[in-house]
Design a protein around this motif. Structure first.
Motif, PDB file in Angstrom:
ATOM      1  N   VAL A 113      -8.295   1.423 -74.239  1.00 23.29           N
ATOM      2  CA  VAL A 113      -9.235   2.422 -74.737  1.00 23.29           C
ATOM      3  C   VAL A 113      -8.668   3.814 -74.479  1.00 23.29           C
ATOM      4  N   VAL A 114      -9.139   4.763 -75.269  1.00 27.29           N
ATOM      5  CA  VAL A 114      -8.797   6.175 -75.077  1.00 27.29           C
ATOM      6  C   VAL A 114      -9.928   6.826 -74.291  1.00 27.29           C
ATOM      7  N   VAL A 115      -9.577   7.481 -73.209  1.00 30.22           N
ATOM      8  CA  VAL A 115     -10.567   8.242 -72.429  1.00 30.22           C
ATOM      9  C   VAL A 115     -10.400   9.715 -72.768  1.00 30.22           C
ATOM     10  N   ALA A 116     -11.477  10.342 -73.188  1.00 30.53           N
ATOM     11  CA  ALA A 116     -11.466  11.758 -73.554  1.00 30.53           C
ATOM     12  C   ALA A 116     -12.689  12.423 -72.932  1.00 30.53           C
ATOM     13  N   GLY A 135      -1.842  15.476 -82.250  1.00 26.13           N
ATOM     14  CA  GLY A 135      -2.151  16.796 -81.723  1.00 26.13           C
ATOM     15  C   GLY A 135      -2.752  16.775 -80.326  1.00 26.13           C
ATOM     16  N   GLU A 136      -3.133  15.608 -79.838  1.00 24.47           N
ATOM     17  CA  GLU A 136      -3.708  15.507 -78.496  1.00 24.47           C
ATOM     18  C   GLU A 136      -2.613  15.468 -77.427  1.00 24.47           C
ATOM     19  N   VAL A 137      -2.928  16.007 -76.263  1.00 23.02           N
ATOM     20  CA  VAL A 137      -2.027  15.904 -75.106  1.00 23.02           C
ATOM     21  C   VAL A 137      -2.242  14.527 -74.478  1.00 23.02           C
ATOM     22  N   LEU A 138      -1.184  13.727 -74.453  1.00 25.97           N
ATOM     23  CA  LEU A 138      -1.283  12.366 -73.917  1.00 25.97           C
ATOM     24  C   LEU A 138      -0.832  12.356 -72.458  1.00 25.97           C
ATOM     25  N   ILE A 139      -1.762  12.085 -71.553  1.00 27.80           N
ATOM     26  CA  ILE A 139      -1.471  12.073 -70.118  1.00 27.80           C
ATOM     27  C   ILE A 139      -1.160  10.637 -69.687  1.00 27.80           C
ATOM     28  N   VAL A 140      -0.032  10.462 -69.024  1.00 30.50           N
ATOM     29  CA  VAL A 140       0.364   9.138 -68.541  1.00 30.50           C
ATOM     30  C   VAL A 140       0.528   9.210 -67.020  1.00 30.50           C
ATOM     31  N   GLN A 155       1.283  14.986 -77.886  1.00 26.53           N
ATOM     32  CA  GLN A 155       2.126  15.930 -77.148  1.00 26.53           C
ATOM     33  C   GLN A 155       2.201  15.550 -75.677  1.00 26.53           C
ATOM     34  N   ALA A 156       3.359  15.820 -75.078  1.00 26.29           N
ATOM     35  CA  ALA A 156       3.507  15.616 -73.639  1.00 26.29           C
ATOM     36  C   ALA A 156       2.863  16.788 -72.901  1.00 26.29           C
ATOM     37  N   PRO A 157       2.236  16.547 -71.760  1.00 22.56           N
ATOM     38  CA  PRO A 157       1.617  17.650 -71.015  1.00 22.56           C
ATOM     39  C   PRO A 157       2.670  18.599 -70.442  1.00 22.56           C
ATOM     40  N   ARG A 158       2.294  19.823 -70.218  1.00 22.86           N
ATOM     41  CA  ARG A 158       3.183  20.820 -69.626  1.00 22.86           C
ATOM     42  C   ARG A 158       2.986  20.902 -68.123  1.00 22.86           C
ATOM     43  N   PHE A 159       2.438  19.857 -67.552  1.00 19.94           N
ATOM     44  CA  PHE A 159       2.241  19.787 -66.100  1.00 19.94           C
ATOM     45  C   PHE A 159       2.705  18.417 -65.623  1.00 19.94           C
ATOM     46  N   ASP A 160       2.893  18.317 -64.325  1.00 18.52           N
ATOM     47  CA  ASP A 160       3.368  17.053 -63.754  1.00 18.52           C
ATOM     48  C   ASP A 160       2.352  15.936 -63.999  1.00 18.52           C
ATOM     49  N   ALA A 161       2.867  14.750 -64.197  1.00 25.45           N
ATOM     50  CA  ALA A 161       1.982  13.603 -64.424  1.00 25.45           C
ATOM     51  C   ALA A 161       1.133  13.353 -63.176  1.00 25.45           C
ATOM     52  N   PRO A 162      -0.142  13.067 -63.342  1.00 20.42           N
ATOM     53  CA  PRO A 162      -0.992  12.753 -62.183  1.00 20.42           C
ATOM     54  C   PRO A 162      -0.502  11.489 -61.474  1.00 20.42           C
ATOM     55  N   GLU A 163      -0.786  11.390 -60.198  1.00 24.42           N
ATOM     56  CA  GLU A 163      -0.366  10.220 -59.433  1.00 24.42           C
ATOM     57  C   GLU A 163      -1.140   8.975 -59.829  1.00 24.42           C
ATOM     58  N   THR A 164      -2.431   9.118 -60.062  1.00 25.28           N
ATOM     59  CA  THR A 164      -3.281   7.946 -60.291  1.00 25.28           C
ATOM     60  C   THR A 164      -4.080   8.079 -61.589  1.00 25.28           C
ATOM     61  N   THR A 165      -4.592   6.945 -62.046  1.00 24.89           N
ATOM     62  CA  THR A 165      -5.460   6.939 -63.224  1.00 24.89           C
ATOM     63  C   THR A 165      -6.722   7.761 -62.962  1.00 24.89           C
ATOM     64  N   ALA A 166      -7.252   7.659 -61.740  1.00 27.70           N
ATOM     65  CA  ALA A 166      -8.444   8.450 -61.400  1.00 27.70           C
ATOM     66  C   ALA A 166      -8.162   9.940 -61.549  1.00 27.70           C
ATOM     67  N   ASP A 167      -6.984  10.381 -61.105  1.00 32.32           N
ATOM     68  CA  ASP A 167      -6.613  11.797 -61.252  1.00 32.32           C
ATOM     69  C   ASP A 167      -6.475  12.172 -62.724  1.00 32.32           C
ATOM     70  N   ALA A 168      -5.889  11.273 -63.521  1.00 31.53           N
ATOM     71  CA  ALA A 168      -5.711  11.553 -64.945  1.00 31.53           C
ATOM     72  C   ALA A 168      -7.056  11.709 -65.640  1.00 31.53           C
ATOM     73  N   ILE A 169      -8.013  10.841 -65.306  1.00 34.80           N
ATOM     74  CA  ILE A 169      -9.330  10.919 -65.936  1.00 34.80           C
ATOM     75  C   ILE A 169     -10.075  12.177 -65.483  1.00 34.80           C
ATOM     76  N   ALA A 170      -9.869  12.581 -64.237  1.00 30.99           N
ATOM     77  CA  ALA A 170     -10.471  13.834 -63.767  1.00 30.99           C
ATOM     78  C   ALA A 170      -9.916  15.021 -64.550  1.00 30.99           C
ATOM     79  N   THR A 171      -8.628  14.967 -64.889  1.00 30.94           N
ATOM     80  CA  THR A 171      -8.022  16.038 -65.689  1.00 30.94           C
ATOM     81  C   THR A 171      -8.599  16.037 -67.095  1.00 30.94           C
ATOM     82  N   VAL A 172      -8.732  14.839 -67.675  1.00 33.29           N
ATOM     83  CA  VAL A 172      -9.307  14.703 -69.018  1.00 33.29           C
ATOM     84  C   VAL A 172     -10.725  15.279 -69.056  1.00 33.29           C
TER      85      VAL A 172
END
Length: 237
Positions: A113-116, A135-140, A155-172
């Motif tokens: 699934v896509v989390v947005a 056009g979306e920034v894809l966080i991995v 697009q790739a993010p212009r910041f370091d990849a988050p350590e965890t999925t929880a961190d990625a979803i918090a960014t989203v």
């Protein structure tokens, strides 16, 4: 005429009763060792994030009440090492996994699934196509379990990849980018400020039960039987 003893009229005493002899015990089998009580022990079940073993744990407690079950959280990157090091007796793992020295039984497959963010235009539909993410920034995150997903136009993010999925979803949740994860992880890390939608054509993720070949114990086989739906009266537990 007076009759003698034996209970006839005129006798002096009551009839003697022969005491019952205790039932003879069957002789012990020659060379049979006494059955020793089971040693106190704990069954340690590992589980990667998103796994939901609750119904199997309940059945275990019904059948093996004398053996406590301890649920041990595992990371996907450390799941194999935990099994081979004896940290757990068996584990719910996420495939792929190197199955050398392991028994592995696939259990179920999850869709991606896509989390947005909750106010993203992506949430206006019930299901997304890969081209919808252009056009979306894809966080991995570093703990990603799906592997590379071909999503042209992201697009790739212009910041370091988050350590965890929880961190990625918090960014989203802040409105920055999207993340693609198995359904169970989206539910595990659900927040009110995000939403998820199925992504057609994305890789699926399979959860499996694994245990070391060298430690195929009766407790492990009991849990395998529970997972496979065998009853308590089945020949293999």
């Amino acid at each position: 005429m007076r009759k003698g003893r034996g209970g006839a009229p005129g006798g002096r005493g009551r009839p003697r009763r022969t005491p019952a002899r205790p039932a003879a015990r069957p002789p012990a089998a020659k060379g049979a060792a006494p059955v020793a009580p089971e040693e106190p022990r704990v069954f340690r079940l590992g589980a990667i994030p998103g796994a939901t073993p609750g119904k199997w744990i309940d059945r275990w407690r019904e059948r093996r009440a004398h053996v406590p079950l301890e649920l041990v959280p595992l990371t996907v990157s450390g799941q194999r090492d935990a099994l081979l090091a004896g940290e757990v007796d068996a584990a719910l793992v996420r495939l792929p996994i190197d199955d050398a020295d392991l028994h592995v039984i696939p259990l179920y497959t999850e869709e991606a699934v896509v989390v947005a963010s909750a106010d993203s235009a992506l949430t206006a539909v019930e299901e997304l196509e890969p081209q919808d993410l252009a056009g979306e920034v894809l966080i991995v995150p570093h703990d990603d379990v799906l592997g590379p997903i071909p999503l042209p136009g992201t697009q790739a993010p212009r910041f370091d990849a988050p350590e965890t999925t929880a961190d990625a979803i918090a960014t989203v949740a802040t409105g920055v980018g999207v993340v693609v994860v198995p359904m169970s992880l989206a539910r595990l890390h659900h927040r009110r400020d995000v939403a998820h939608r199925p992504l057609r054509g994305a890789p699926t993720s399979t959860v499996a039960l694994a245990w070391p070949v060298a430690r195929d114990t009766p407790d492990v086989q009991t849990f395998v039987g529970i997972v496979r739906g065998r009853t308590a009266h089945s020949s293999r537990g």
